[in-house]
Design a protein around this motif. Structure first.
Motif, PDB file in Angstrom:
ATOM      1  N   PRO A  86       0.817  -1.225   0.000  1.00 17.21           N
ATOM      2  CA  PRO A  86       0.000   0.000   0.000  1.00 17.21           C
ATOM      3  C   PRO A  86       0.844   1.266   0.000  1.00 17.21           C
ATOM      4  O   PRO A  86       0.483   2.257  -0.644  1.00 17.21           O
ATOM      5  N   GLU A  87       1.956   1.246   0.733  1.00 16.73           N
ATOM      6  CA  GLU A  87       2.817   2.436   0.763  1.00 16.73           C
ATOM      7  C   GLU A  87       3.398   2.732  -0.615  1.00 16.73           C
ATOM      8  O   GLU A  87       3.434   3.898  -1.045  1.00 16.73           O
ATOM      9  N   ALA A  88       3.837   1.685  -1.319  1.00 16.15           N
ATOM     10  CA  ALA A  88       4.377   1.885  -2.663  1.00 16.15           C
ATOM     11  C   ALA A  88       3.295   2.388  -3.611  1.00 16.15           C
ATOM     12  O   ALA A  88       3.550   3.257  -4.450  1.00 16.15           O
ATOM     13  N   ASN A  89       2.085   1.861  -3.490  1.00 13.50           N
ATOM     14  CA  ASN A  89       0.990   2.325  -4.344  1.00 13.50           C
ATOM     15  C   ASN A  89       0.693   3.800  -4.105  1.00 13.50           C
ATOM     16  O   ASN A  89       0.436   4.555  -5.052  1.00 13.50           O
ATOM     17  N   ARG A  90       0.716   4.211  -2.872  1.00 15.55           N
ATOM     18  CA  ARG A  90       0.465   5.627  -2.572  1.00 15.55           C
ATOM     19  C   ARG A  90       1.584   6.503  -3.136  1.00 15.55           C
ATOM     20  O   ARG A  90       1.326   7.611  -3.623  1.00 15.55           O
ATOM     21  N   LEU A  91       2.817   6.019  -3.085  1.00 19.28           N
ATOM     22  CA  LEU A  91       3.922   6.777  -3.673  1.00 19.28           C
ATOM     23  C   LEU A  91       3.756   6.905  -5.185  1.00 19.28           C
ATOM     24  O   LEU A  91       4.043   7.958  -5.768  1.00 19.28           O
ATOM     25  N   ILE A  92       3.286   5.833  -5.837  1.00 16.83           N
ATOM     26  CA  ILE A  92       3.057   5.887  -7.280  1.00 16.83           C
ATOM     27  C   ILE A  92       1.971   6.898  -7.606  1.00 16.83           C
ATOM     28  O   ILE A  92       2.116   7.719  -8.536  1.00 16.83           O
ATOM     29  N   TYR A 121      -4.322  13.013 -12.470  1.00 21.78           N
ATOM     30  CA  TYR A 121      -4.352  13.033 -11.006  1.00 21.78           C
ATOM     31  C   TYR A 121      -5.135  11.829 -10.490  1.00 21.78           C
ATOM     32  O   TYR A 121      -6.186  11.987  -9.863  1.00 21.78           O
ATOM     33  N   PRO A 122      -4.686  10.605 -10.739  1.00 20.91           N
ATOM     34  CA  PRO A 122      -5.427   9.437 -10.249  1.00 20.91           C
ATOM     35  C   PRO A 122      -5.427   9.398  -8.722  1.00 20.91           C
ATOM     36  O   PRO A 122      -4.435   9.740  -8.079  1.00 20.91           O
ATOM     37  N   ARG A 123      -6.539   8.947  -8.147  1.00 19.63           N
ATOM     38  CA  ARG A 123      -6.671   8.869  -6.695  1.00 19.63           C
ATOM     39  C   ARG A 123      -6.728   7.437  -6.185  1.00 19.63           C
ATOM     40  O   ARG A 123      -6.584   7.204  -4.986  1.00 19.63           O
ATOM     41  N   ARG A 124      -6.998   6.498  -7.072  1.00 16.01           N
ATOM     42  CA  ARG A 124      -7.069   5.083  -6.726  1.00 16.01           C
ATOM     43  C   ARG A 124      -6.230   4.301  -7.731  1.00 16.01           C
ATOM     44  O   ARG A 124      -5.974   4.770  -8.837  1.00 16.01           O
ATOM     45  N   VAL A 125      -5.842   3.087  -7.371  1.00 15.36           N
ATOM     46  CA  VAL A 125      -5.104   2.246  -8.304  1.00 15.36           C
ATOM     47  C   VAL A 125      -5.917   2.034  -9.571  1.00 15.36           C
ATOM     48  O   VAL A 125      -5.392   2.061 -10.691  1.00 15.36           O
ATOM     49  N   GLU A 126      -7.229   1.852  -9.411  1.00 14.28           N
ATOM     50  CA  GLU A 126      -8.087   1.616 -10.572  1.00 14.28           C
ATOM     51  C   GLU A 126      -8.079   2.800 -11.536  1.00 14.28           C
ATOM     52  O   GLU A 126      -8.259   2.626 -12.750  1.00 14.28           O
ATOM     53  N   ASP A 127      -7.864   4.006 -11.019  1.00 21.55           N
ATOM     54  CA  ASP A 127      -7.846   5.198 -11.877  1.00 21.55           C
ATOM     55  C   ASP A 127      -6.678   5.166 -12.857  1.00 21.55           C
ATOM     56  O   ASP A 127      -6.727   5.823 -13.899  1.00 21.55           O
ATOM     57  N   MET A 128      -5.647   4.414 -12.538  1.00 21.17           N
ATOM     58  CA  MET A 128      -4.475   4.392 -13.406  1.00 21.17           C
ATOM     59  C   MET A 128      -4.734   3.655 -14.716  1.00 21.17           C
ATOM     60  O   MET A 128      -3.935   3.745 -15.642  1.00 21.17           O
ATOM     61  N   LEU A 129      -5.841   2.932 -14.800  1.00 17.98           N
ATOM     62  CA  LEU A 129      -6.217   2.346 -16.085  1.00 17.98           C
ATOM     63  C   LEU A 129      -6.500   3.431 -17.110  1.00 17.98           C
ATOM     64  O   LEU A 129      -6.253   3.270 -18.300  1.00 17.98           O
ATOM     65  N   GLY A 130      -7.043   4.569 -16.642  1.00 14.25           N
ATOM     66  CA  GLY A 130      -7.308   5.689 -17.540  1.00 14.25           C
ATOM     67  C   GLY A 130      -6.170   6.692 -17.544  1.00 14.25           C
ATOM     68  O   GLY A 130      -5.719   7.138 -18.599  1.00 14.25           O
ATOM     69  N   ALA A 131      -5.707   7.074 -16.354  1.00 10.49           N
ATOM     70  CA  ALA A 131      -4.549   7.975 -16.241  1.00 10.49           C
ATOM     71  C   ALA A 131      -3.302   7.116 -16.385  1.00 10.49           C
ATOM     72  O   ALA A 131      -2.635   6.768 -15.424  1.00 10.49           O
TER      73      ALA A 131
END
Length: 278
Positions: A86-92, A121-131
């Motif tokens: 989770p910490e690495a995901n938040r850093l990404i 400006y993705p806020r969730r891991v799932e948002d990175m599919l678009g961003a």
């Protein structure tokens, strides 16, 4: 993590000589304490470093090029959601926002009108599919091309005259990561696994540009330093000399230092913006 930190890590907790937000320090130190950082990562770096250079060599051959951006995004997002800490995901997720803010600051205060601001400006891991990770690089190149040649003013801009039209403070983004028991892999180990996927699923030019885009850190630092009259910012850039194109050698370190650079520069500008508002 609940382990007792070493004296050096406790010193890092207290050191604010370089501008960096306490949240970024907290996340990074927690990620450093993951056992995989010290046990699994060296082995992965050896194996996948060799595989990366082999993939790079094959992609540079005069063969038909292919890319699979959608597959790349789905694989990375699934891996982040289920394996990466989770910490690495938040850093990404923070990295998207820090770099978008820095480039938007240059756009807002540049001499060229009509340059479209960054909206990654993705806020969730799932948002990175678009961003997407691919768009992250392409938007950097687009912004530089549209801003055109840099024309520094005869003197630094007064702090009150700086514009923050498209600046989004990280504490307003509500970044959240769902925690799972399987999320055990540290940031650097995850990147070692990602880098081969990027090389394979991008065209050779896309991948070459992506790994050389880090060197624009120096250009960004010079421009921001001239705007706020702080030439020391150029010292924050580890990746330098963008006219000299490089291959994947030392990629993990260059990638990590790019992330630190955007965190440092974001924190420096956020302090400036906060002082201006006050």
């Amino acid at each position: 993590m609940t382990t007792r930190r070493s004296p050096f890590l406790r010193a890092l907790e207290a050191d604010d000589s370089l501008p960096i937000e306490p949240e970024a320090v907290r996340l990074w130190l927690a990620d450093l304490e993951r056992p995989t950082r010290w046990s699994l990562r060296p082995l992965l770096q050896l194996l996948f470093g060799a595989l990366l250079h082999l993939t790079w060599f094959v992609k540079r051959l005069p063969l038909p090029q292919f890319r699979a951006h959608g597959l790349l995004q789905r694989l990375i997002c699934w891996f982040c959601a289920h394996v990466v800490s989770p910490e690495a995901n938040r850093l990404i997720l923070r990295h998207y926002a820090t770099e978008s803010n820095i480039l938007n600051f240059l756009i807002d205060n540049g001499a060229v009108d009509g340059v479209a601001p960054l909206t990654l400006y993705p806020r969730r891991v799932e948002d990175m599919l678009g961003a997407s990770f691919v768009d992250h690089d392409q938007e950097l190149f687009r912004a530089f091309a549209e801003m055109g040649p840099w024309r520094p003013a005869t003197g630094p801009r007064a702090t009150a005259a700086l514009r923050w039209d498209h600046w989004r403070p990280l504490d307003t983004l509500d970044i959240a990561v769902t925690r799972r028991r399987t999320q055990v892999l540290d940031f650097e180990s995850a990147h070692v696994l990602f880098m081969c996927l990027f090389c394979l699923l991008l065209t050779r030019e896309e991948y070459r540009d992506a790994i050389n885009g880090f060197n624009l850190d120096q250009s960004i630092a010079i421009r921001v330093g001239q705007l706020i009259d702080d030439p020391s910012i150029a010292e924050m850039a580890y990746n330098k000399y963008p006219h000299y194109l490089v291959g994947p050698w030392n990629l993990s370190r260059r990638f990590l230092m790019h992330g630190f650079f955007t965190e440092y520069l974001y924190a420096r500008l956020e302090r400036l913006r906060g002082g201006q508002a006050t």
